[in-house]
Design a protein around this motif. Structure first.
Motif, short mmCIF file in Angstrom:
data_model
loop_
_atom_site.label_atom_id
_atom_site.label_comp_id
_atom_site.label_asym_id
_atom_site.label_seq_id
_atom_site.Cartn_x
_atom_site.Cartn_y
_atom_site.Cartn_z
N ASN A 34 0.81 -1.21 0.00
CA ASN A 34 0.00 0.00 0.00
C ASN A 34 0.85 1.27 0.00
OD1 ASN A 34 0.88 -0.37 2.67
ND2 ASN A 34 -1.02 0.43 3.56
N ARG A 37 -0.51 4.24 -2.24
CA ARG A 37 -1.69 4.90 -1.65
C ARG A 37 -1.28 5.76 -0.46
NH1 ARG A 37 -4.67 3.79 2.57
NH2 ARG A 37 -3.98 1.64 2.79
N LEU A 38 -0.42 5.23 0.41
CA LEU A 38 0.03 6.00 1.57
C LEU A 38 0.83 7.23 1.15
CD1 LEU A 38 1.08 3.10 3.96
CD2 LEU A 38 -0.89 4.64 4.24
N THR A 40 0.53 8.95 -1.62
CA THR A 40 -0.43 9.94 -2.12
C THR A 40 -1.14 10.64 -0.97
OG1 THR A 40 -0.75 8.72 -4.18
CG2 THR A 40 -2.49 10.26 -3.55
N GLU A 41 -1.58 9.86 0.00
CA GLU A 41 -2.25 10.42 1.17
C GLU A 41 -1.33 11.40 1.91
OE1 GLU A 41 -3.18 8.65 5.55
OE2 GLU A 41 -3.95 7.45 3.88
#
Length: 98
Positions: A34, A37-38, A40-41
């Protein structure tokens, strides 16, 4: 050498950084499933990345941990341990970290 991200000198581990509670070095071998995704967050919340390594994601998670402000009366070692645990609870995949 880097195990994820571009094969550049910037991705060579261990990564060593300083923050309010002291200095930390981290080396990671594995695959954080992940990480994108992390990343980007974290970028949407203001993090600026210097590498393309998923290991740097762990450092940013430590820096933005919910325990980041919790070191007022506890030792920095306790705060660091809480930050590490918090960050590792957010990553997914198979890995080993030193």
């Amino acid at each position: 050498y880097s195990t994820a991200g571009a094969k550049t000198i910037a991705n060579v581990q261990p990564f060593t950084v300083g923050f309010r509670d002291g200095r930390v070095a981290i080396a990671h071998n594995g695959n954080l499933t992940n990480a994108a995704r992390l990343r980007t967050e974290l970028e949407l919340r203001g993090s600026i990345f210097n590498t393309s390594s998923d290991t740097e994601v762990i450092l940013h998670l430590m820096a933005t941990s919910v325990y980041a402000g919790a070191s007022s009366s506890k030792s920095s070692r306790f705060s660091l341990a809480r930050r590490v645990a918090d960050a590792l609870n957010r990553v997914e995949g198979a890995d080993s970290i030193a």
